[in-house]
Design an enzyme around this catalytic site. Structure first.
Site, PDB file in Angstrom:
ATOM      1  N   PRO A 232       1.124  -1.365  -0.267  1.00 54.22           N
ATOM      2  CA  PRO A 232       0.407  -0.078   0.033  1.00 54.22           C
ATOM      3  C   PRO A 232       0.833   1.381   0.273  1.00 54.22           C
ATOM      4  CG  PRO A 232       0.237  -1.236   2.205  1.00 54.22           C
ATOM      5  CD  PRO A 232       0.958  -1.469   1.344  1.00 54.22           C
ATOM      6  N   ASP A 404       5.670   2.193   1.567  1.00 55.84           N
ATOM      7  CA  ASP A 404       5.582   1.099   2.192  1.00 55.84           C
ATOM      8  C   ASP A 404       4.734   1.881   4.047  1.00 55.84           C
ATOM      9  OD1 ASP A 404       4.199  -1.200   2.464  1.00 55.84           O
ATOM     10  OD2 ASP A 404       5.615  -2.461   2.348  1.00 55.84           O
ATOM     11  N   HIS A 405       3.199   1.407   3.197  1.00 54.94           N
ATOM     12  CA  HIS A 405       2.752   1.721   4.530  1.00 54.94           C
ATOM     13  C   HIS A 405       2.663   0.289   5.602  1.00 54.94           C
ATOM     14  CE1 HIS A 405      -0.245   4.112   6.891  1.00 54.94           C
ATOM     15  NE2 HIS A 405      -0.246   5.155   5.998  1.00 54.94           N
ATOM     16  N   ARG A 406       3.092  -0.487   4.847  1.00 55.00           N
ATOM     17  CA  ARG A 406       2.660  -1.970   6.024  1.00 55.00           C
ATOM     18  C   ARG A 406       3.728  -1.741   6.912  1.00 55.00           C
ATOM     19  NH1 ARG A 406       2.697  -6.537   1.984  1.00 55.00           N
ATOM     20  NH2 ARG A 406       4.539  -5.108   0.995  1.00 55.00           N
TER      21      ARG A 406
END
Length: 432
Positions: A232, A404-406
């Site tokens: 994401p 990367d939003h993770r």
């Protein structure tokens, strides 16, 4: 003592690779460190060096084939070793014969072609080893498109391999084609290279060229599509004043022998920001977040075959001159297809700079499994509001961080971007 040479695991965790070429002809000796084979992985075409002196007795796998890691690909022996009965030797090594080696899948890139009397004159063609001309896939494609026989080009790469620069030189030095004469007012249409396919569908009517996907291009497409689908992405963008950075670069280059680029300074600034915000120095895996102890930064380098991203290790401990020298070496190796697989693995962030093309800003796709990529635009002279409230002209650069939003939250990316801004706008800290 003759022994089997097996396909090495040039990429960590890989199960197969393409055997792109044999720089050493059968029966020839080689030394430790010489390029023994050319292997194409998902990321690049790399030369695999010999680990010791020896002789290439017999190649069991033809070039241009995909081979499983660990499968036998050649028989090698001691320097100068000769074999009387090859069949007995192969049988003793557990190989029924060269033609019974495990079948390999053909790759998309056409392999080198043997020369013949009809295609290469005796006074210009090079004597190939076993009827083959060793050349890179890019060199073969450029030669076909230019209508030049690859067998007439003198190779300057490893083992006499024909590389891109050799083909470009042959194109430049090629004598001009004679113009049509008055007796032939309607010259025949020029012939097309075999790789060019012209088709005129009834609904289109426009000529086009079909360029088959190379293994590297397929890999780039697959990895980036996977990145956008599974990671994401979110973006943090800002305009940063680079006037002091440019002044520092001018001063460093005036006093030093190694010329420092703006990109070199930005790489160092990334390392500084990672050191200040170590939570950004991570990658995401299915089981855990991996946080690294050193800052390894990938540098995006455009080549004719596609984008490659070699990794600078422990940038936080490197001087600006060391960073500059390593980037220049990577660029030269990428241009000649000499990057090693180990050069392309690792890192938590990539820097991609399109400023030299006049691009003001862009958003880049994360290079998996990394957590971020920094997109660098060109420097522009822009009116900005000074601290006293008045307008003034300043050198400004737009940077866009894709994260990367993770493993990375928005606040974390903002803290990192602030640290990056501070390192760039107060660049003297880069020298400490």
């Amino acid at each position: 003592m003759a022994e089997l040479l097996r396909m090495p695991e040039v990429a960590a965790g890989s199960t197969a690779a393409v055997l792109s070429g044999w720089p050493v002809p059968e029966g020839a000796s080689f030394h430790a460190g010489d390029a023994l084979m050319i292997v194409e992985t998902d990321k690049a075409e790399v030369d695999v060096p010999a680990t010791a002196d020896g002789t290439l007795i017999k190649a069991l796998v033809p070039t241009g084939t995909e081979v499983e890691v660990g499968s036998p690909i050649a028989v090698i022996g001691a320097p100068g070793e000769e074999v009387g009965d090859l069949d007995d030797l192969l049988s003793g090594l557990g190989i029924a014969g060269p033609t019974e080696a495990k079948p390999a899948v053909r790759r998309e890139v056409p392999e080198a072609e043997p020369t013949t009397e009809s295609t290469a004159s005796s006074d210009t063609a090079l004597p190939p080893a076993n009827g083959r001309i060793f050349s890179s896939p890019l060199a073969r494609r450029l030669a076909r498109e230019a209508g030049i026989d690859i067998g007439t080009i003198q190779g300057t790469g490893p083992g006499g391999r024909v590389v891109r620069d050799d083909v470009n030189a042959a194109i430049t030095n090629r004598p001009p084609q004679p113009a049509p004469t008055a007796d032939d007012p309607t010259p025949a249409a020029p012939s097309l290279p075999p790789s060019v396919s012209r088709s005129t569908p009834p609904s289109v009517g426009a000529a086009f060229e079909v360029v088959p996907h190379s293994r590297i291009r397929r890999a780039i497409a697959g990895r980036l599509a996977e990145s956008k689908q599974t990671a994401p992405h979110f973006y943090v963008k800002g305009q940063i004043r680079v006037g002091e950075l440019l002044a520092l670069r001018q001063q460093v280059n005036a006093d030093g022998e190694v010329k420092i680029s703006v990109n070199d300074l930005l790489i160092k600034a990334i390392a500084k920001a990672h050191a200040q915000v170590p939570e950004m120095n991570v990658i995401w895996t299915s089981d855990a977040v991996h946080r690294f102890h050193t800052v390894d930064v990938s540098v995006a380098i455009a080549t004719e075959g596609g984008l490659v991203t070699p990794v600078l290790r422990a940038v936080e401990s490197l001087s600006l001159s060391a960073i500059s020298a390593q980037v220049r070496a990577f660029s030269e190796q990428a241009r000649h297809g000499a990057l090693r697989q180990s050069d392309l693995e690792g890192g938590s962030i990539t820097i991609s700079n399109l400023g030299m093309y006049g691009v003001e800003e862009f958003s880049a796709i994360i290079n998996p499994p990394q957590a971020a990529i920094l997109a660098v635009g060109t420097t522009t002279r822009t009116p900005v509001v000074a601290e006293d409230g008045n307008l003034e002209a300043a050198d400004v650069m737009t940077l866009t961080l894709s994260a990367d939003h993770r493993p990375v939250d928005g606040a974390l990316a903002a803290r990192w971007f602030a640290a990056l801004r501070e390192s760039i706008e107060k660049p003297v800290r880069l020298l400490v």
